[in-house]
Design an enzyme around this catalytic site. Structure first.
Site, short mmCIF file in Angstrom:
data_model
loop_
_atom_site.label_atom_id
_atom_site.label_comp_id
_atom_site.label_asym_id
_atom_site.label_seq_id
_atom_site.Cartn_x
_atom_site.Cartn_y
_atom_site.Cartn_z
N LYS A 33 5.99 8.12 6.27
CA LYS A 33 6.41 8.90 5.11
C LYS A 33 7.59 8.26 4.40
CE LYS A 33 8.14 12.99 5.94
NZ LYS A 33 8.11 14.41 6.27
N ARG A 85 11.93 18.00 12.09
CA ARG A 85 12.47 17.96 13.45
C ARG A 85 12.63 16.56 14.00
NH1 ARG A 85 6.50 19.91 14.83
NH2 ARG A 85 5.66 17.81 15.04
N CYS A 143 19.94 21.39 19.67
CA CYS A 143 19.06 20.30 20.12
C CYS A 143 19.11 19.10 19.18
CB CYS A 143 17.63 20.78 20.32
SG CYS A 143 16.94 21.73 18.97
N ASP A 147 9.98 6.22 14.97
CA ASP A 147 9.81 7.64 14.68
C ASP A 147 10.20 8.42 15.93
OD1 ASP A 147 6.91 9.66 13.62
OD2 ASP A 147 8.96 10.22 14.16
N GLU A 175 0.83 -1.20 0.00
CA GLU A 175 0.00 0.00 0.00
C GLU A 175 0.87 1.25 0.00
OE1 GLU A 175 -2.38 0.71 3.49
OE2 GLU A 175 -3.17 2.59 2.68
N HIS A 208 9.45 17.87 2.73
CA HIS A 208 8.58 18.29 3.83
C HIS A 208 7.87 19.60 3.45
CE1 HIS A 208 7.01 19.33 7.71
NE2 HIS A 208 7.47 18.20 8.21
N SER A 258 13.45 13.30 8.91
CA SER A 258 12.01 13.38 8.65
C SER A 258 11.63 14.67 7.93
CB SER A 258 11.23 13.29 9.96
OG SER A 258 11.36 14.51 10.66
N CYS A 307 17.51 23.28 15.91
CA CYS A 307 18.80 23.89 15.62
C CYS A 307 19.87 22.84 15.87
CB CYS A 307 19.02 25.11 16.50
SG CYS A 307 19.28 24.69 18.23
N ASP A 344 10.71 12.22 17.38
CA ASP A 344 10.31 13.58 17.04
C ASP A 344 10.79 14.53 18.13
OD1 ASP A 344 8.72 15.98 16.87
OD2 ASP A 344 7.37 14.88 15.54
N HIS A 396 0.71 0.69 10.16
CA HIS A 396 1.01 2.12 10.28
C HIS A 396 1.67 2.63 9.00
CE1 HIS A 396 1.72 5.67 12.88
NE2 HIS A 396 2.66 5.90 11.99
N LEU A 397 1.19 3.79 8.54
CA LEU A 397 1.76 4.40 7.33
C LEU A 397 2.85 5.37 7.72
CD1 LEU A 397 -1.70 5.10 5.76
CD2 LEU A 397 0.00 3.64 4.70
#
Lengths: 411, 457
Positions: B361, B199, B167, B145, B77, B367, B196, B164, B147, B358-359
């Site tokens: 990216k 961030r 971090c 993932d 898919e 982005h 990603s 930045c 974030d 789960h889909l």
């Protein structure tokens, strides 16, 4: 029946919160005590047959299945844990699981990691500890909890963890089997075995398994003049209540007469004394002639002197708890049948501390009526009662034992 | 974005370079920052690596070997998010050209990759009729993932969507903790880390074993990695038992400590203000210790310790007092470690990893908010990765303009994207395909053997 004793013993131990090590020993003790046989091969047969018979008995309702499943799984686990390492290893090989014992060479290479994992449980790593090498995806719970060392896709599981896993498989297998058994039972077997197995099966799970107190043993028969004193000191709450109500109302309905009457027989009251006792009370209410006409017969009947001459056995806790006292009745189990208020009052009258009362009420709330009675016993006598109360006469004889030993020590 | 309107008419951005003078070149080639359908059209037309994605998703089932599963790619898919938030799920394709043409035609703002199902997703309704739940995921990469917004309570340089270099260290740490564990502990080999786009980072684990994991097994791996359990309401969000740590945590701690002391302390100025150091004191369950430290630091305000060293110094105080064992209060056993873990240990999105369907990216997407390409990150050099230097869509288009005419196939190679695509191929795709082909061959041969032996009487 013997197997059932083992299972019930385990259930009892667990509800008392015994730790794993103790439970292991308890299970072994129970097993050896009940399942022995002169002929070694017969032990295996007994094991197998008793298990399958109990499957029939305990497959019939959800509650029964849950209980049986839980206790049999525990029994399995403790038996497995109790065995020596070599035996365990041999058994594992037999079970045909995807677990392979790690070779010494393999263990050497991951020793550091194994040590660290063991330390994270606060347990030192035994020098000869056996580990099983398993693809990590077979043991998701252990991986998720970081309870195993994993390396290059394999988890190294310790023996007790393996036992847990095997027990889980045992449990799920037995669970499915019980459901199938139930289906077959209700659809075909019960009808087919109507005259043979069915009555036995239906009676088996509710039967009491301790001594039946039909022959009062160790104690001198009690006499009527002692009875008030003894009632206060050694009767369990159910009998105390009946006794007090009898003194108060000079009457008890049928259920109460049976429960108290048989209890007194078990305690050692002779027939002549029993007749005198009951007459003394009842005649204050209904007159001595009516007593002789209407009540004396049934007392003699209880003692096996009338009718088919069955010497009736005093009721066990199980039977008393499941009875259904109605209006005007005073029999049954107070821990079950009394309101919270009344029970607290009754316990208070027995002289039990508030702390103990709270513990008892807690057990009651969780429907552990016999444990509640056990706690009461312990509070009243100031000693522990490890075996738990299963029969009012047991309460009585245990109580007498405690009091006698106290008397002797103060002499 | 007003400049967009100007660009709208100029879909064809290629200008014959030979006609321009040097000085004019940069001005004419300049492509304003942005993200829109026209830019995307060029991107999908010349830069997006359709063939590589196809090869990856085929996992060796390219039809060249009799053991190949010809239906495999078609059962995967894809989902497209179009302009105006139109969302197309259950897209499937049977060949690279179908995939490429659909992307070029629809120009999706985002492409997600879902699982491989038991049957072609396009035909799912037909199978639903039988009621046997025949339409079900059968394979999906194990994904993670991470974030930056999940770390907002421990980073002071930015918050929310901003990122930045300071971090970004947290992402570097995450890769340095998770990647070795995936390889050494779980035995996985085919791992792709991807930026990603704004961030965070994604991780795709593509080994056959990983693709076939059940939800329960994925969940157990995610739990193995989980340490942080908290929300605004709980005081202490990392709780380690006071006996020894599991080898994975021990190994991770070495990485964490290095970055915490060498980087985060100063870059995030963890102790420089009262508000900030109180946060750390909150994690110490011993009043006498915290008041001692507080007292010391409040005095220090007047002393001459330079700003730079204040964080390092104060951390030294904390470590000293906690490790001294003076007060054997409960919960102090692993307090130092808990603080370090709280500020640096990776925080995974558990839900992403747990479910097969789960889909996530696709790599090499752009982005929408930043215009940056979701490029692969080399885990062995992740400290060098700079999210602020990742090529943007507009920059790439500029580079195309500057590159002049050449064969279509190579255009990406002459842009900043070239490096990323080459890396993707050499360090991930090629080894993966090699191993897939081996697996296909082996299982084919095994089947042959089996059918041979079963025929013998």
């Amino acid at each position: 029946m013997d197997r059932l004793r083992v299972l019930k013993g385990i259930a009892d131990g667990l509800s008392r919160g015994k730790k794993s090590e103790e439970m292991k020993n308890l299970a072994d003790h129970l097993w050896k005590a009940n399942m022995r046989h002169l002929d070694a091969s017969e032990v295996v047969n007994k094991d197998i047959i008793s298990h399958f018979v109990l499957r029939l008995v305990y497959c019939r309702t959800e509650d029964l299945r849950k209980w049986f499943l839980s206790m049999e799984t525990n029994l399995f686990r403790y038996r497995l844990l109790f065995e020596k390492a070599e035996v365990q290893r041999a058994l594992m090989a037999e079970f045909d699981l995807p677990y392979r014992a790690a070779s010494n060479a393999e263990l050497e290479s991951v020793k550091e990691g194994l040590k660290q994992v063991a330390q994270s449980f606060g347990q030192p790593l035994a020098a000869d500890a056996i580990f099983y090498k398993v693809p990590f995806e077979e043991v998701p719970e252990l991986v998720a909890g970081r309870r195993v060392f994993i390396h290059k896709g394999y988890a190294y599981i310790a023996m007790n963890q393996v036992v847990s896993l095997v027990s889980t498989q045992f449990r799920s297998h037995l669970s499915k089997a019980l459901i199938l058994t139930n289906r077959k039972w209700t659809s075909t077997i019960r009808e087919q075995e109507k005259d043979r197995l069915t009555p036995i099966v239906e009676a088996l799970c509710s039967s009491y398994l301790g001594p039946d107190y039909s022959q009062p043993r160790e104690f001198a028969e009690i006499s009527i003049k002692d009875i008030d004193q003894i009632a206060k000191s050694s009767f369990p709450l159910c009998m105390r209540h009946l006794f007090e109500k009898l003194r108060e109302d000079h009457h008890l309905k049928h259920g109460g007469r049976m429960q108290l009457g048989l209890f007194l027989k078990g305690v050692g009251l002779k027939l002549e004394d029993a007749l005198a006792f009951w007459k003394a009370e009842f005649s204050q209410r209904v007159g001595s002639e009516r007593f002789d006409k209407e009540y004396a017969y049934s007392i003699r009947h209880n003692y096996g002197r009338e009718g088919k001459r069955t010497d009736y056995t005093p009721y066990s806790c199980q039977k008393i708890i499941t009875s259904a006292p109605g209006v005007g009745d005073h029999h049954g189990c107070p821990y079950r049948h009394f309101s919270e208020e009344n029970l607290r009052a009754a316990l208070g009258k027995m002289g039990i501390s508030n702390r103990a009362v709270e513990d008892v009420m807690d057990k009651v709330r969780n429907r552990h009526y016999q444990l509640a009675c056990t706690l009461t016993f312990e509070a009243v006598h100031g000693t522990s009662c490890d075996a738990g109360i299963n029969h009012p006469n047991q309460y009585f004889s245990d109580s007498q034992k405690v009091l006698q030993s106290k008397n002797q020590s103060t002499v | 974005m007003t400049k967009e309107e100007i660009e709208n008419g100029t879909a064809d951005m290629e200008i014959d370079q030979r006609e321009l003078m040097n000085g004019e070149r940069s001005e004419l080639n300049a492509v304003p920052d942005g993200f829109n359908a026209n830019y995307l059209k060029v991107y999908y037309g010349k830069l997006f690596p359709h063939a590589d994605i196809f090869k990856w998703m085929s996992y060796g089932n390219d039809g060249k070997h009799p053991g190949c599963d010809e239906s495999y790619f078609g059962r995967r898919e894809f989902s497209f998010t179009l302009d105006n938030d139109i969302y197309l799920r259950f897209q499937s394709f049977n060949s690279v050209s179908q995939l490429e043409n659909s992307i070029k035609e629809k120009c999706p703002f985002k492409i997600d990759i879902g699982p491989v199902y038991s049957v072609d997703p396009a035909k799912r309704h037909a199978y639903a009729q039988s009621g046997n739940n025949v339409f079900t995921p059968v394979e999906k990469e194990l994904v993670f993932d991470i974030d930056m917004t999940d770390y907002d309570d421990v980073r002071y340089c930015c918050s929310g969507a901003d990122v930045c270099l300071k971090c970004w260290t947290l992402m570097t740490i995450a890769i340095k903790v998770i990647d070795p564990a995936l390889r050494d502990d779980f035995g996985f080999n085919h791992i792709l880390w991807v930026y990603s786009g704004r961030r965070g980072v994604h991780c795709w684990v593509c080994d056959p074993k990983a693709r076939r994991l059940t939800n329960e097994q994925r969940s157990s791996i995610a739990e193995y990695f989980r340490v942080y359990k908290g929300n605004e309401n709980s005081q202490k969000k990392v709780s380690l038992t006071s006996s020894a740590l599991h080898p994975f945590l021990l190994r991770s701690y070495k990485v964490l400590e290095e970055f915490f002391e060498g980087n985060l302390l100063s870059n995030q100025s963890l102790f420089s203000t009262e508000e900030r150091y109180e946060k750390i004191l909150e994690m110490i369950p011993d009043e006498s210790i915290t008041s001692e430290l507080r007292g010391k630091w409040q005095d220090n305000k007047k002393s001459s310790i330079s700003k730079e060293n204040i964080n390092v110094d104060r951390w030294k105080h904390v470590k000293k007092i906690l490790k001294s064992g003076k007060q054997k209060g409960q919960g102090l056993g692993k307090c130092v470690e808990e603080i370090v873990f709280s500020f640096s240990y990776p925080r995974l999105d558990m839900e992403v990893s747990k479910h097969m369907n789960h889909l996530l990216k696709a790599p090499f997407c752009i982005h929408p908010k930043t215009g940056r390409v979701c490029v692969p990150i080399d885990p062995n050099h992740c400290e060098e990765f700079d999210p602020t230097a990742v090529p943007t869509l507009s920059k790439l288009l500029e580079e195309i303009n500057m590159g002049g005419l050449g064969t279509d196939d190579d255009e990406w190679d002459r842009t900043s994207l070239g490096k990323s695509i080459r890396f993707f191929r050499s360090s991930f795709l090629q080894p993966l395909l090699k191993s897939c082909k081996e697996e296909i061959e082996n299982s084919y041969n095994a089947k042959l053997q089996h059918s041979k032996t079963s025929l013998t009487w």
